[in-house]
Design a protein around this motif. Structure first.
Motif, PDB file in Angstrom:
ATOM      1  N   LEU A  13       0.832  -1.200   0.000  1.00 32.71           N
ATOM      2  CA  LEU A  13       0.000   0.000   0.000  1.00 32.71           C
ATOM      3  C   LEU A  13       0.864   1.247   0.000  1.00 32.71           C
ATOM      4  CD1 LEU A  13      -2.892   1.175   0.193  1.00 32.71           C
ATOM      5  CD2 LEU A  13      -2.627   1.114   2.688  1.00 32.71           C
ATOM      6  N   SER A  14       0.514   2.178  -0.871  1.00 37.03           N
ATOM      7  CA  SER A  14       1.203   3.466  -0.936  1.00 37.03           C
ATOM      8  C   SER A  14       0.155   4.549  -1.140  1.00 37.03           C
ATOM      9  CB  SER A  14       2.233   3.471  -2.075  1.00 37.03           C
ATOM     10  OG  SER A  14       2.990   4.665  -2.085  1.00 37.03           O
ATOM     11  N   GLY A  15       0.589   5.770  -1.341  1.00 34.32           N
ATOM     12  CA  GLY A  15      -0.350   6.857  -1.573  1.00 34.32           C
ATOM     13  C   GLY A  15       0.378   8.147  -1.896  1.00 34.32           C
ATOM     14  N   PHE A  16      -0.338   9.039  -2.576  1.00 34.68           N
ATOM     15  CA  PHE A  16       0.212  10.347  -2.938  1.00 34.68           C
ATOM     16  C   PHE A  16       0.231  11.221  -1.683  1.00 34.68           C
ATOM     17  CE2 PHE A  16      -0.512   8.605  -6.971  1.00 34.68           C
ATOM     18  CZ  PHE A  16      -0.005   9.417  -7.968  1.00 34.68           C
ATOM     19  N   GLY A  17       1.402  11.398  -1.124  1.00 33.44           N
ATOM     20  CA  GLY A  17       1.500  12.102   0.143  1.00 33.44           C
ATOM     21  C   GLY A  17       0.977  13.516   0.107  1.00 33.44           C
ATOM     22  N   ASP A  18       1.177  14.205  -1.029  1.00 38.24           N
ATOM     23  CA  ASP A  18       0.763  15.615  -1.069  1.00 38.24           C
ATOM     24  C   ASP A  18      -0.745  15.782  -1.199  1.00 38.24           C
ATOM     25  OD1 ASP A  18       0.509  14.853  -3.720  1.00 38.24           O
ATOM     26  OD2 ASP A  18       1.676  16.528  -4.537  1.00 38.24           O
ATOM     27  N   GLU A  19      -1.476  14.678  -1.352  1.00 33.01           N
ATOM     28  CA  GLU A  19      -2.940  14.765  -1.270  1.00 33.01           C
ATOM     29  C   GLU A  19      -3.389  14.900   0.183  1.00 33.01           C
ATOM     30  OE1 GLU A  19      -5.868  13.074  -3.308  1.00 33.01           O
ATOM     31  OE2 GLU A  19      -4.877  12.908  -5.245  1.00 33.01           O
ATOM     32  N   ILE A  20      -2.493  14.639   1.119  1.00 36.05           N
ATOM     33  CA  ILE A  20      -2.802  14.699   2.549  1.00 36.05           C
ATOM     34  C   ILE A  20      -2.481  16.061   3.118  1.00 36.05           C
ATOM     35  CG2 ILE A  20      -2.197  13.741   4.808  1.00 36.05           C
ATOM     36  CD1 ILE A  20      -1.487  11.107   3.248  1.00 36.05           C
ATOM     37  N   ASP A  21      -1.266  16.542   2.849  1.00 36.68           N
ATOM     38  CA  ASP A  21      -0.775  17.793   3.443  1.00 36.68           C
ATOM     39  C   ASP A  21       0.527  18.157   2.737  1.00 36.68           C
ATOM     40  OD1 ASP A  21      -1.266  19.469   6.183  1.00 36.68           O
ATOM     41  OD2 ASP A  21       0.883  19.325   5.769  1.00 36.68           O
ATOM     42  N   LEU A  31      -0.360   8.197   6.239  1.00 34.34           N
ATOM     43  CA  LEU A  31      -0.205   6.949   5.499  1.00 34.34           C
ATOM     44  C   LEU A  31       0.091   5.773   6.428  1.00 34.34           C
ATOM     45  CD1 LEU A  31       1.697   8.267   2.369  1.00 34.34           C
ATOM     46  CD2 LEU A  31      -0.414   6.933   2.309  1.00 34.34           C
ATOM     47  N   GLN A  32       0.949   5.993   7.385  1.00 30.23           N
ATOM     48  CA  GLN A  32       1.263   4.907   8.316  1.00 30.23           C
ATOM     49  C   GLN A  32       0.061   4.542   9.179  1.00 30.23           C
ATOM     50  OE1 GLN A  32       4.918   6.361  10.164  1.00 30.23           O
ATOM     51  NE2 GLN A  32       6.153   5.121   8.752  1.00 30.23           N
ATOM     52  N   ALA A  33      -0.756   5.518   9.505  1.00 27.54           N
ATOM     53  CA  ALA A  33      -1.982   5.220  10.263  1.00 27.54           C
ATOM     54  C   ALA A  33      -2.938   4.353   9.456  1.00 27.54           C
ATOM     55  CB  ALA A  33      -2.673   6.526  10.671  1.00 27.54           C
ATOM     56  N   ALA A  36       0.156   1.878   5.603  1.00 25.89           N
ATOM     57  CA  ALA A  36       1.074   1.923   4.466  1.00 25.89           C
ATOM     58  C   ALA A  36       2.521   2.062   4.940  1.00 25.89           C
ATOM     59  CB  ALA A  36       0.721   3.090   3.553  1.00 25.89           C
ATOM     60  N   ASN A  37       3.406   1.390   4.235  1.00 23.56           N
ATOM     61  CA  ASN A  37       4.841   1.507   4.492  1.00 23.56           C
ATOM     62  C   ASN A  37       5.574   2.217   3.362  1.00 23.56           C
ATOM     63  OD1 ASN A  37       4.972  -0.001   7.030  1.00 23.56           O
ATOM     64  ND2 ASN A  37       4.372  -1.767   5.789  1.00 23.56           N
ATOM     65  N   ARG A  70       9.346   4.114   2.943  1.00 17.77           N
ATOM     66  CA  ARG A  70      10.006   3.943   1.655  1.00 17.77           C
ATOM     67  C   ARG A  70       9.173   4.583   0.545  1.00 17.77           C
ATOM     68  NH1 ARG A  70      10.435  -2.379   2.124  1.00 17.77           N
ATOM     69  NH2 ARG A  70       8.730  -1.932   3.577  1.00 17.77           N
ATOM     70  N   VAL A  71       9.815   4.834  -0.579  1.00 18.67           N
ATOM     71  CA  VAL A  71       9.163   5.537  -1.685  1.00 18.67           C
ATOM     72  C   VAL A  71       8.807   4.543  -2.784  1.00 18.67           C
ATOM     73  CG1 VAL A  71       9.431   7.327  -3.439  1.00 18.67           C
ATOM     74  CG2 VAL A  71      10.360   7.684  -1.143  1.00 18.67           C
ATOM     75  N   SER A  72       7.520   4.461  -3.097  1.00 18.50           N
ATOM     76  CA  SER A  72       7.077   3.533  -4.140  1.00 18.50           C
ATOM     77  C   SER A  72       7.353   4.083  -5.536  1.00 18.50           C
ATOM     78  CB  SER A  72       5.590   3.229  -3.986  1.00 18.50           C
ATOM     79  OG  SER A  72       4.804   4.401  -4.163  1.00 18.50           O
ATOM     80  N   ALA A  73       7.188   5.385  -5.704  1.00 18.81           N
ATOM     81  CA  ALA A  73       7.357   5.985  -7.031  1.00 18.81           C
ATOM     82  C   ALA A  73       7.516   7.489  -6.909  1.00 18.81           C
ATOM     83  CB  ALA A  73       6.173   5.662  -7.941  1.00 18.81           C
ATOM     84  N   ILE A  74       8.160   8.058  -7.915  1.00 17.23           N
ATOM     85  CA  ILE A  74       8.208   9.506  -8.097  1.00 17.23           C
ATOM     86  C   ILE A  74       7.065   9.865  -9.042  1.00 17.23           C
ATOM     87  CG2 ILE A  74       9.546  11.443  -8.985  1.00 17.23           C
ATOM     88  CD1 ILE A  74      10.691  10.120  -6.419  1.00 17.23           C
ATOM     89  N   ALA A  75       6.100  10.632  -8.553  1.00 23.85           N
ATOM     90  CA  ALA A  75       4.938  11.014  -9.367  1.00 23.85           C
ATOM     91  C   ALA A  75       5.273  12.293 -10.119  1.00 23.85           C
ATOM     92  CB  ALA A  75       3.710  11.193  -8.487  1.00 23.85           C
ATOM     93  N   SER A  76       6.047  12.156 -11.154  1.00 22.21           N
ATOM     94  CA  SER A  76       6.549  13.329 -11.872  1.00 22.21           C
ATOM     95  C   SER A  76       5.479  13.902 -12.807  1.00 22.21           C
ATOM     96  CB  SER A  76       7.784  12.950 -12.690  1.00 22.21           C
ATOM     97  OG  SER A  76       7.416  12.478 -13.979  1.00 22.21           O
TER      98      SER A  76
END
Length: 285
Positions: A13-21, A31-33, A36-37, A70-76
């Protein structure tokens, strides 16, 4: 007695962090809550990933390392420009995305297949798109990273057929596909799983999780729209998919950096997705 239970299927499980804050520390905490790792990085502190300088990248890497993320991907944003720009324009920008991927320990870089001018027929830009995607894939091969083409609105590769055209015409191991059910719905693909899954599955390497309603184009949590998420997830399970599932909810706003949800709506999206994976016996970690 021999244990004949079904093997456990697990996706990361991952997610676009900047959709959160905008703050990476808050991104990681939410994400950890949700269990997601991994995190998908599109921007930090309100700055796009290709515009972060070396010091900012070092700081960002420190935030992730300190919290065990850890980083799943760079969302360029590579390829989210007019195809009329020179080939080298996006190759140079990809270089900055590659530097970010290497600093953050990511194998994958998300990209797109170019906009066109108003009134320009999509078929007329095909050769220019393929030329640019080949150049980008060659740079990725040299750097040892994998590009993930996202089906997106208003670019050349918006339908399953054109996504397939891109990946087969380029023919590079450094160019694979990300699947986004909501984006297919929003460009008029009535049944993304029925119309696109079998076509694209041989090239599919990454799952972006959001859904949408065909009648309004409204983005919804997974399973609440017309994107055939449950069918898609079930087929991925049965096909032996073991890759990333990255939450990209787009539930409250869309801005220059991409979609936004905020911590509460992001949590809604995460729980909706987990309900679907629980239903089909897939664990998320």
């Amino acid at each position: 007695m021999t244990d004949v239970s079904e093997p456990v299927v697990s996706w990361a499980l991952s997610g676009f962090g900047d959709e959160i804050d905008p703050d990476p520390a808050v991104q990681v905490a939410v994400l950890q809550a949700l269990g997601a790792n991994h995190i998908e990085v599109r921007s930090a502190w309100g700055v796009n990933i290709v515009d972060l300088d070396d010091e900012q990248l070092d700081t960002l890497a420190g935030v992730f390392a300190e919290r065990g993320m850890r980083v799943s991907a760079i969302a360029s944003p590579i390829g989210k420009v007019d195809v009329a720009l020179p080939v080298q324009h996006e190759v140079d920008r990809l270089g900055r995305a590659i530097a970010a991927a290497q600093r953050l320990g990511a194998r994958y870089i998300r990209l797109f297949s170019f906009y066109r001018g108003e009134g320009v027929p999509v078929e007329s830009i095909r050769d220019d798109v393929i030329e640019r995607m080949r150049a980008l894939a060659a740079a990725a091969e040299e750097a040892g990273v994998v590009l993930l083409h996202e089906n997106e609105k208003d670019i050349y590769g918006d339908t399953p057929e054109r996504c397939l055209d891109i990946v087969e015409s380029v023919g590079s191991p450094a160019l694979r596909l990300a699947w986004d059910s909501a984006n297919f719905v929003q460009v008029g693909v009535a049944a993304p799983f029925d119309d696109g899954y079998a076509l694209l599955r041989p090239h599919l390497e990454y799952l972006q999780v959001k859904d949408a309603r065909a009648a309004t184009s409204e983005v919804t949590p997974a399973g609440e729209g017309d994107g055939q998420l449950l069918q898609t997830l079930t087929a991925l399970r049965d096909d032996g998919y073991t890759g990333f599932a990255s939450l990209e909810p787009h539930l409250t706003d869309v801005n220059a950096l991409g979609g936004f949800s905020g911590p509460a709506a992001f949590g809604v999206a995460g729980r909706a997705f987990r309900r679907l994976t629980d239903q089909i016996g897939v664990t998320l970690a």
